[in-house]
Structure formats: structure tokens, C-alpha cells
Enzyme design. Structure first.
Site, PDB file in Angstrom:
ATOM      1  N   GLY A   9       0.809  -1.215   0.000  1.00  0.00           N
ATOM      2  CA  GLY A   9       0.000   0.000   0.000  1.00  0.00           C
ATOM      3  C   GLY A   9       0.839   1.261   0.000  1.00  0.00           C
ATOM      4  O   GLY A   9       0.485   2.261  -0.643  1.00  0.00           O
ATOM      5  N   ASN A  10       1.983   1.207   0.684  1.00  0.00           N
ATOM      6  CA  ASN A  10       2.802   2.417   0.809  1.00  0.00           C
ATOM      7  C   ASN A  10       3.438   2.831  -0.518  1.00  0.00           C
ATOM      8  O   ASN A  10       3.857   3.969  -0.675  1.00  0.00           O
ATOM      9  CB  ASN A  10       3.891   2.219   1.865  1.00  0.00           C
ATOM     10  CG  ASN A  10       4.820   1.094   1.509  1.00  0.00           C
ATOM     11  OD1 ASN A  10       4.415  -0.055   1.405  1.00  0.00           O
ATOM     12  ND2 ASN A  10       6.066   1.417   1.281  1.00  0.00           N
ATOM     13  N   LYS A 140     -12.318 -10.088   6.926  1.00  0.00           N
ATOM     14  CA  LYS A 140     -11.382  -9.060   6.453  1.00  0.00           C
ATOM     15  C   LYS A 140     -12.065  -7.680   6.513  1.00  0.00           C
ATOM     16  O   LYS A 140     -13.053  -7.433   5.819  1.00  0.00           O
ATOM     17  CB  LYS A 140     -10.991  -9.408   5.010  1.00  0.00           C
ATOM     18  CG  LYS A 140     -10.244  -8.333   4.269  1.00  0.00           C
ATOM     19  CD  LYS A 140      -8.761  -8.420   4.489  1.00  0.00           C
ATOM     20  CE  LYS A 140      -8.042  -7.285   3.762  1.00  0.00           C
ATOM     21  NZ  LYS A 140      -6.715  -7.032   4.273  1.00  0.00           N
ATOM     22  N   LYS A 228      -3.524  -9.723  -1.193  1.00  0.00           N
ATOM     23  CA  LYS A 228      -2.638  -9.326  -2.297  1.00  0.00           C
ATOM     24  C   LYS A 228      -1.354 -10.141  -2.321  1.00  0.00           C
ATOM     25  O   LYS A 228      -0.852 -10.516  -3.389  1.00  0.00           O
ATOM     26  CB  LYS A 228      -2.345  -7.819  -2.144  1.00  0.00           C
ATOM     27  CG  LYS A 228      -1.317  -7.235  -3.047  1.00  0.00           C
ATOM     28  CD  LYS A 228       0.061  -7.109  -2.393  1.00  0.00           C
ATOM     29  CE  LYS A 228       0.106  -6.133  -1.259  1.00  0.00           C
ATOM     30  NZ  LYS A 228       1.405  -6.157  -0.546  1.00  0.00           N
ATOM     31  N   LYS A 290       2.555 -11.869   4.144  1.00  0.00           N
ATOM     32  CA  LYS A 290       3.768 -11.709   3.320  1.00  0.00           C
ATOM     33  C   LYS A 290       4.699 -12.907   3.543  1.00  0.00           C
ATOM     34  O   LYS A 290       5.267 -13.456   2.596  1.00  0.00           O
ATOM     35  CB  LYS A 290       4.502 -10.406   3.670  1.00  0.00           C
ATOM     36  CG  LYS A 290       3.648  -9.194   3.401  1.00  0.00           C
ATOM     37  CD  LYS A 290       4.385  -7.902   3.723  1.00  0.00           C
ATOM     38  CE  LYS A 290       3.408  -6.751   3.864  1.00  0.00           C
ATOM     39  NZ  LYS A 290       2.488  -6.590   2.729  1.00  0.00           N
TER      40      LYS A 290
HETATM   41  P1  ADP Z   1       1.656  -3.371   2.800  1.00  0.00           P
HETATM   42  O1  ADP Z   1       0.735  -2.206   2.742  1.00  0.00           O
HETATM   43  O2  ADP Z   1       3.005  -3.091   2.224  1.00  0.00           O
HETATM   44  O3  ADP Z   1       1.042  -4.643   2.298  1.00  0.00           O
HETATM   45  P2  ADP Z   1       1.274  -3.901   5.661  1.00  0.00           P
HETATM   46  O4  ADP Z   1       1.017  -2.628   6.363  1.00  0.00           O
HETATM   47  O5  ADP Z   1       0.140  -4.815   5.416  1.00  0.00           O
HETATM   48  O6  ADP Z   1       2.021  -3.576   4.307  1.00  0.00           O
HETATM   49  O7  ADP Z   1       2.428  -4.742   6.410  1.00  0.00           O
HETATM   50  C1  ADP Z   1       3.663  -4.141   6.741  1.00  0.00           C
HETATM   51  C2  ADP Z   1       3.642  -3.801   8.225  1.00  0.00           C
HETATM   52  O8  ADP Z   1       3.634  -4.995   9.004  1.00  0.00           O
HETATM   53  C3  ADP Z   1       4.845  -3.078   8.762  1.00  0.00           C
HETATM   54  O9  ADP Z   1       4.788  -1.702   8.503  1.00  0.00           O
HETATM   55  C4  ADP Z   1       4.743  -3.382  10.273  1.00  0.00           C
HETATM   56  O10 ADP Z   1       4.025  -2.347  10.910  1.00  0.00           O
HETATM   57  C5  ADP Z   1       3.882  -4.643  10.342  1.00  0.00           C
HETATM   58  N1  ADP Z   1       4.478  -5.797  11.025  1.00  0.00           N
HETATM   59  C6  ADP Z   1       3.796  -6.661  11.793  1.00  0.00           C
HETATM   60  N2  ADP Z   1       4.573  -7.631  12.251  1.00  0.00           N
HETATM   61  C7  ADP Z   1       5.818  -7.382  11.755  1.00  0.00           C
HETATM   62  C8  ADP Z   1       7.085  -8.059  11.886  1.00  0.00           C
HETATM   63  N3  ADP Z   1       7.236  -9.166  12.614  1.00  0.00           N
HETATM   64  N4  ADP Z   1       8.155  -7.529  11.229  1.00  0.00           N
HETATM   65  C9  ADP Z   1       8.030  -6.408  10.502  1.00  0.00           C
HETATM   66  N5  ADP Z   1       6.860  -5.728  10.346  1.00  0.00           N
HETATM   67  C10 ADP Z   1       5.763  -6.212  10.972  1.00  0.00           C
HETATM   68 MG    MG Z   2       0.685  -0.822   4.809  1.00  0.00          MG
END
Ligand code: ADP
Ligand code: MG
Length: 328
Positions: A9-10, A140, A228, A290
């Protein structure tokens, strides 16, 4: 070398999560600058030996949470004037818009690097099982929080909303397993022809196989969202990518995340990564999928998966940066 790059998303919103058109264009410009570097740079030192005349193929996929959230608000506010469109339509619309925004940004970034690589975006349907338990038990959360009074007409409309306490009510939808990327053949044909392809955005438009009133097989969109990252893993396997890169807003997956003993994870075997996930190191709504996607790709024959941020993308592809999941 073929790379599947999943943009979080970022990569499509500003750092504070805003998704105005100008925020999305600015974020896409940064992300596509990194992709253009990958397409035009020789492999980094320390990288696996890659044939220097073998061009890097890149398939891009992207999240769409904030964009679908915006469309749902429009649906709610305009419901008395124009009929609300279902969630699968919102997914299709964001694939179109984000595909266009990414192509514009990538064309520009490539032109600046004197590259003549072309790009294309494919509206992508992903089949899910009609009896997937993820469809019958929606978990979700999507869209914004509303008051009970605001949520009421939507609930009357058949939507499922949950009381989330102080923040208000939130819509929840099903999140089924992606089973088959139905438009993968088009993606593959374009990639084989040298195109950089944007595909399967938002995990793919979820569809199920159904029969019409004459008994013919048809596809029917469902009001659900596919994760995703899990969609990206399936697409990577389907287009036979060598490397899956999950680009998010942190450089590594972190053990004991959020504690004083937090520790970034570098290279790890897939079975060790599964153990760490089972031990609860990765939050279910964010890093968890992920890690699951990274493991699935390697377990089913991928060379490696890397979880990192866009700044490290060149090293990530080479396997020298980020959290690198490798076969046992
Ligand atoms: P995206 O939008 O890129 O799909 P998300 O916000 O869904 O990303 O996931 C990334 C976030 O996951 C990071 O910014 C962090 O806040 C969170 N997170 C949760 N657990 C962990 C972990 N064990 N290591 C790193 N980040 C983590
Ligand atoms: Mg995010």
C-alpha cells in the site's frame, strides 16, 4: 531472470496513508523509478551470476486497500443517486486506475533511462472456490469506520458490519484462497514478448465458477477480497518467476517485533520461516500473509522470496538485502 514484484500500500499512497490522486502519482513515481533501475542496471556485486545479456523480466502486482476504501465511501454517499457497485467491480476499477498510473510512471522512468521497454496492464480475474470457508465467514475489514446509524442501511442492504467498539462499525468481507489466475496466459504472453506487466492488483478480482440458467459454465464475481500477497505468490508461480519480491514499508521481517529484543531477519530457510511464523512472530493482518506468500513460493519451486522495502529492491532481487527466504 524473471521477477515478480508485489507493491504494498505504501508504494501507492503517501507516507501518512493518504490516497489523493497526487499522492498516488507521487508514490508510483518513486516505486517505478526503483523498477526502472532494476530493468536497466546490471546485477549488483555479490549477486548470483546472471547472464548479462539475459534481460530482467518484471511482473508487477499491487495492493488496493486505500483505493477500494475510497470507492466504498463514494458508494455509500451516492447510494441514493447512482446504484452502488459490488466489491468485485471496485477491484476491477482499481486495477484499471492503478495500472494506468503505474504505466505512466514507468514509461516516464524508463524514458529517462533511455530504455525502450514497454509496459501493459492486465485486468486479472482470480478463481476462488465457491465453498471456501473464507467466503462464508467474513473476517477481512474493508473501508472506513461508521456509526451504528450510518451502518444500519448498509446492513439492511445485505452487507456484514461488526461493532469495533470506540472506533465504530466496520464492514467485513470474505477473504478466500486464490486458486487459479484465470488471465495468467495473457500476462505470460506479454512478458514473453518483453513487456513489463502490471497484473492481479489487489490479489485479483475474485470470481467463482457457476452455471447459468441454461446450464452453461460462467464466471461470477464475488464480493470478497483476496490477500494481495497470497495472490502475488500464486501469480509468481504461474508465470514461473525466479524471484518473488514483496516490497513493503519495512526493510525486513522482524523477530519479536515491537519489543526491546526486536531483531531483523536476514536469510532464512523456508522450513525455519514456517517455524517462526508458527511461533507468532508475524502479525496476521500485515506481515503474516507476506511471510506465508514468501514460503509458498519457495515451497513450490521458486528460487527465493525477499521481503523488503523499495529502497533495497536491486539488492533484494540479488538476494543480498532484506529477509530472504530460500529452499531448505
Ligand atoms: P503493505 O501495505 O506493504 O502490504 P502492511 O502494512 O500490510 O504492508 O504490512 C507491513 C507492516 O507490518 C509493517 O509496517 C509493520 O508495521 C507490520 N508488522 C507486523 N509484524 C511485523 C514483523 N514481525 N516484522 C516487521 N513488520 C511487521
Ligand atoms: Mg501498509
Amino acid at each position: 531472470m524473471r521477477v515478480l514484484l508485489a507493491l504494498g500500500g505504501n508504494a501507492m499512497t503517501s507516507a501518512d496513508g493518504r490516497a489523493r490522486p497526487e499522492d498516488q502519482i507521487a508514490a508510483a513515481r518513486v516505486a517505478m523509478g526503483a523498477v526502472a533501475d532494476l530493468l536497466t542496471s546490471p546485477p549488483a556485486a555479490g549477486a548470483d551470476p546472471v547472464d548479462p545479456v539475459d534481460p530482467v523480466d518484471v511482473v508487477l502486482t499491487h495492493g488496493n486497500g486505500p483505493q477500494v476504501g475510497n470507492l466504498l465511501v463514494k458508494n455509500e454517499l451516492a447510494a441514493g443517486v447512482v446504484p452502488p457497485v459490488p466489491l468485485d467491480w471496485c477491484g476491477a476499477q482499481t486495477q484499471g486506475t492503478l495500472g494506468f498510473v503505474l504505466m505512466d510512471a514507468l514509461d516516464d522512468a524508463l524514458a529517462r533511462r533511455d530504455s525502450d521497454r514497454r509496459c501493459a496492464a492486465v485486468v486479472t480475474r482470480t478463481r476462488v472456490d465457491a465453498d471456501d470457508p473464507g467466503l462464508s465467514t467474513p473476517t477481512k475489514p474493508v473501508g472506513r469506520f461508521l456509526s451504528a446509524a450510518e451502518a444500519e442501511p448498509l446492513i439492511a442492504h445485505g452487507e456484514i458490519w461488526e461493532d469495533r467498539g470506540e472506533k465504530g462499525w466496520r464492514r467485513v468481507v470474505g477473504s478466500p484462497e486464490p486458486r487459479e489466475i484465470l488471465d495468467a496466459a495473457a500476462v505470460r504472453t506479454l512478458v514473453d514478448a518483453g513487456y513489463v506487466v502490471v497484473a492481479n492488483g489487489g490479489g485479483g478480482i475474485p470470481v467463482v465458477r457457476d452455471t447459468d440458467d441454461r446450464g452453461r459454465q460462467v464466471l461470477r464475481g464475488v464480493e470478497a477480497v483476496i490477500d494481495k500477497d497470497l495472490g502475488a505468490a500464486l501469480l509468481a508461480l504461474t508465470v514461473e518467476a525466479d524471484v518473488l519480491v514483496v516490497a513493503t514499508d519495512v526493510p525486513h521481517a522482524i523477530l519479536r517485533y515491537g519489543t526491546p529484543e526486536a531483531e531483523p531477519l536476514g536469510e532464512v530457510t523456508v522450513s525455519r520461516m514456517r517455524e517462526l511464523a508458527a511461533d507468532g512472530h508475524f502479525a496476521s493482518g500485515s506481515m503474516g500473509p507476506k511471510v506465508d506468500a514468501a514460503c509458498r513460493f519457495v515451497e513450490q519451486g521458486g528460487q527465493r522470496s525477499v521481503i523488503t522495502n523499495l529502497e533495497h529492491i536491486l539488492d533484494a532481487v540479488a538476494g543480498t538485502s532484506g529477509t530472504v527466504v530460500v529452499p531448505d
